[in-house]
Design an enzyme around this catalytic site. Structure first.
Site, short mmCIF file in Angstrom:
data_model
loop_
_atom_site.label_atom_id
_atom_site.label_comp_id
_atom_site.label_asym_id
_atom_site.label_seq_id
_atom_site.Cartn_x
_atom_site.Cartn_y
_atom_site.Cartn_z
N GLU A 1 0.83 -1.21 0.00
CA GLU A 1 0.00 0.00 0.00
C GLU A 1 0.87 1.26 0.00
O GLU A 1 0.49 2.29 -0.57
CB GLU A 1 -0.96 -0.04 1.20
CG GLU A 1 -2.07 -1.08 0.95
CD GLU A 1 -2.63 -1.74 2.19
OE1 GLU A 1 -2.45 -1.22 3.30
OE2 GLU A 1 -3.27 -2.81 2.05
N GLY B 1 -6.33 -8.31 1.81
CA GLY B 1 -7.68 -7.78 2.00
C GLY B 1 -8.72 -8.36 1.05
O GLY B 1 -9.83 -7.84 0.94
P1 PGA Z 1 -4.98 -8.52 5.32
O1 PGA Z 1 -3.72 -7.52 5.19
O2 PGA Z 1 -4.63 -9.50 6.41
O3 PGA Z 1 -6.13 -7.64 5.69
O4 PGA Z 1 -5.12 -9.20 4.01
C1 PGA Z 1 -2.42 -8.01 5.31
C2 PGA Z 1 -1.44 -6.87 5.15
O5 PGA Z 1 -1.65 -5.99 4.31
O6 PGA Z 1 -0.42 -6.82 5.86
#
Ligand code: PGA
Length: 249
Positions: free
Chosen positions: A95, A169
């Site tokens: 991200e 996610g």
């Molecule tokens: P998630 O995110 O467990 O919500 O898939 C993992 C992360 O981005 O570290």
């Protein structure tokens, strides 16, 4: 022996009211075998550190600046994070790479700054879906590993998180064989670059849609030393069974 690590990445979630989740976690896991880490938003670090002072939970930040101080409005240095109570910092999360166009070289510079300030680093890498489908996963990982991990790491202060972008996610998780292949590859590359002793000590986390229902299977894969968990780390109720699954390995 590598100590297993259950790391929770709260991302841009959490205000004062959520400190109670950390308090609950700390109480529920006194004497935990695994290391438990929560990376709350920076705004909560200091207050969280008052809760975690004596318990089993350690704290991390989600990013830092590559400089120690100066004219960088809105940014936070590694020394500031340490001062606020962090002992780890997550770097190069997809991200950050996506939202802020962070390149491998940025991640490496941030990691050097963090290590210099006395933080441990969790360096994230992972392929996009098109890259997986094109059969390029290991090339992508090799490039990110070479470019994002600086030379001045040790087995103790480096953690690597393998996080396929398409699994974050989404509820989608690679097959156990796919996770194992990438973790074995990362371990082998670390050995080539840093030697066997360092490579053996680095913890390799899997991240991307880890939850209570799949944690046990994922943790049983060789070379998986824990998880970096997003959504399922936000409440103690969701994170506790994941920590328990790791403790049970
Ligand atoms: P998630 O995110 O467990 O919500 O898939 C993992 C992360 O981005 O570290």
């Amino acid at each position: 022996m590598r100590r297993k690590l259950a790391a929770g990445n709260w991302k841009m979630n959490g205000t004062s009211a959520d400190l109670a989740q950390i308090e609950t976690l700390a109480r529920a896991h006194v004497g935990a075998i695994s290391e438990i880490l929560i990376a709350p938003p920076a705004t909560l670090l200091h207050r969280a550190s008052e809760i975690t002072k004596t318990g089993p939970v350690t704290l991390g930040a989600q990013d830092c600046h590559a400089s120690g101080s100066g004219a960088h409005t809105g940014d936070i240095s590694a020394a500031m994070l340490l001062d606020a109570g962090a002992s780890y910092v997550i770097l190069g999360h997809s991200e950050r790479r996506g939202d802020h166009a962070e390149q491998d070289s940025d991640v490496s510079a941030k990691a050097s700054a963090a290590l210099g300030a006395g933080l441990r680093v969790i360096i994230c890498m992972g392929e996009a879906l098109q890259e997986r489908e094109a059969g390029n996963t290991l090339d992508i990982i090799a490039g990110q590993l070479a470019g994002s991990v600086p030379d001045d790491v040790s087995g103790e202060n480096l953690v690597i998180a393998y996080e396929p972008i398409w699994a974050i996610g989404t509820g989608k998780v690679p097959s156990l064989a796919q996770i194992g292949e990438v973790h074995d590859f990362i371990r082998a590359r670390l050995e080539q670059r840093f030697g066997a002793q360092t490579a053996r000590a680095v913890r390799l986390l899997y991240g991307g849609s880890v939850k209570a229902a799949n944690a046990e299977q994922i943790f049983a894969i060789p070379n998986v030393d824990g998880a970096l968990v997003g959504g399922a780390s936000l409440t103690a109720d969701d994170f506790t069974p994941i920590i328990n699954a790791l403790d049970a390995i």
